[in-house]
Every structure is written in structure tokens, then in C-alpha cells.
Design a protein around this motif. Structure first.
Motif: not given
Length: 150
Positions: A88, A92-94, A96, A111-112, A117, A119, A146
Motif C-alpha cells: 500500500i 493511502k494508509i488512514k 490501524y 486504507y483508502s 475505504d 481494510n 498523512n
């Protein structure tokens, strides 16, 4: 990590040896059938746990991609269907989440994509607490960066 396959194979041998000796010796090995079946159930549950939870996990956050590799520790050279690789982009990681059940740990990464969205979940049961701490620090750093870029 190298001990997991040996634990699994040793448990299989103990299970087979228990079944063989019980048929050969009969009541001399276990005082009753209850103990025999209890032993078989405990060994079988241990085998199932080691097979499903005993997975090799690797995390790499170098470069523009974050890579999560999860593969089986047992028979992984012969059976490749258990190998999962997630790559990824850092941006893009939002978020965890680490779910710590009594004997099972799971990492869920959110992630998006372009429109939605998503996962994915990976097993981190055999990861040491030290490595989990370093992975958390790295993921927190990526997420903070981010959020600042939004």
C-alpha cells in the motif's frame, strides 16, 4: 520462528504415538477412555492453533510502499495459498487497529482507494512485543504525516 514447525511436527508425532500406543497397550497407557480422549482433544487443538496462528509476519515501511507479508510457518515451501502480501502506498494508509485476543493477535489496516475505504487483516500472533512496538511507532508516524498533509 524456526521453532514453530518443529513444535507442530513433534505434536503430530506425539498424537500418532498416543493413538498407536493406546491400541497396542490398551488400558495400560491411560486409566480410562476419558483421559485418552481428553489427550487427543488437547493435542488436536494445539495442532489446529499452531497451524492457523503460527504465521510468519514481515513489515517493511521503507520506500514509497508499505509492505505487509504474512505466510504460514508450516509447509509454506510447498503450499503457497497461505501467503498474503499487501503493498500500500504510504499516503493511502488512514488508521490501524491491533486486536489482542488471549492467544491470537490481529492487525487491521485501514486504507483508502479512489472511491472507497478498505481494510485488510493480518495475523501477528507470533510477533514479539518489541517488534509490535516498533511497527506501531512506524505506523503512527505514517498516519500522523498523512493527517498533516490533508
Amino acid at each position: 520462528m524456526k521453532k514453530i514447525p518443529w513444535i507442530y511436527y513433534f505434536s503430530v508425532i506425539v498424537l500418532l504415538l498416543t493413538i498407536f500406543l493406546n491400541h497396542q497397550l490398551g488400558k495400560q497407557l491411560f486409566p480410562s477412555n476419558t483421559y485418552y480422549y481428553a489427550t487427543l482433544i488437547v493435542i488436536s487443538l494445539a495442532l489446529v492453533y499452531v497451524y492457523f496462528a503460527g504465521k510468519y509476519f514481515e513489515y517493511d515501511s521503507e520506500g514509497s510502499l508499505v509492505v505487509f507479508l504474512n505466510k504460514g510457518a508450516i509447509l509454506s515451501e510447498f503450499i503457497s495459498y497461505r501467503t498474503k502480501i499487501y503493498e500500500i502506498k504510504r499516503e493511502k494508509i488512514k488508521d490501524y487497529k491491533i486486536r489482542n485476543l488471549l492467544i491470537y493477535k490481529r492487525l487491521t489496516v485501514f486504507y483508502s482507494t479512489k472511491n472507497t475505504d478498505r481494510n485488510f487483516r493480518v495475523n501477528i500472533s507470533m510477533l514479539s512485543p518489541r517488534k509490535i512496538r516498533f511497527m506501531k511507532l512506524s505506523l503512527d508516524k505514517i498516519i500522523d504525516k498523512n493527517k498533516a498533509n490533508l
